[in-house]
Design a protein around this motif. Structure first.
Motif: not given
Length: 149
Positions: A63, A97-100, A102, A126-127, A131, A133
């Motif tokens: 990531s 940070f909330f999520r990786p 990628t 956002t990704d 979402r 990130v």
């Protein structure tokens, strides 16, 4: 064949970014090296920075490295401040940070409070599925501010 064609693509990109960089917004080394796409919404007074996914910018888990994300978010707030208020420098920045990440990310920066000396900003990354990130809030010192006594 040029000398940069013999290099690994990441090294060639860094060499090109260094050779073509200029000390101005959007043209400095990090923006060019990271391949950032910087745009503005003049009506909403926001800045969007697209951070393209690149394997050479990732951590061992695959990531995007947190330092790269932090840099892109800082740049989004700095460009926002420069475009709509004045040139400023980061005083502090808090990041969660909330999520990786990628894939490609999008940083959306907005002004929270446009002070005369201190500006408060936020950026949301956002990704590709929109979402959240990461979230950053920062304080910036305006360089056009009157010196305090």
């Amino acid at each position: 064949m040029t000398a940069t064609q013999d290099l690994h693509p990441a090294v060639a990109r860094a060499a090109a970014a260094a050779a073509e960089a200029r000390p101005e917004f959007g043209e400095f080394f990090l923006a060019r090296f990271l391949g950032l796409d910087i745009s503005y919404d003049d009506q909403a007074r926001t800045c969007t920075v697209v951070l393209p996914y690149a394997a050479h910018l990732c951590n061992p888990q695959g990531s995007m490295h947190g330092g790269v994300i932090t840099t892109a978010m800082d740049i989004s707030m700095g460009h926002l401040c420069h475009r709509f208020l004045s040139t400023a420098v980061t005083i502090e920045m808090n990041l969660r940070f909330f999520r990786p990440l990628t894939g490609t990310g999008r940083c959306h920066a907005a002004v929270l409070r446009p002070g005369r000396r201190i500006v408060h900003l936020e950026a949301r990354l956002t990704d590709e599925q929109d979402r959240l990130v990461a979230f950053a809030a920062g304080s910036w010192h305006r360089l056009d501010a009157e010196p305090s006594t």
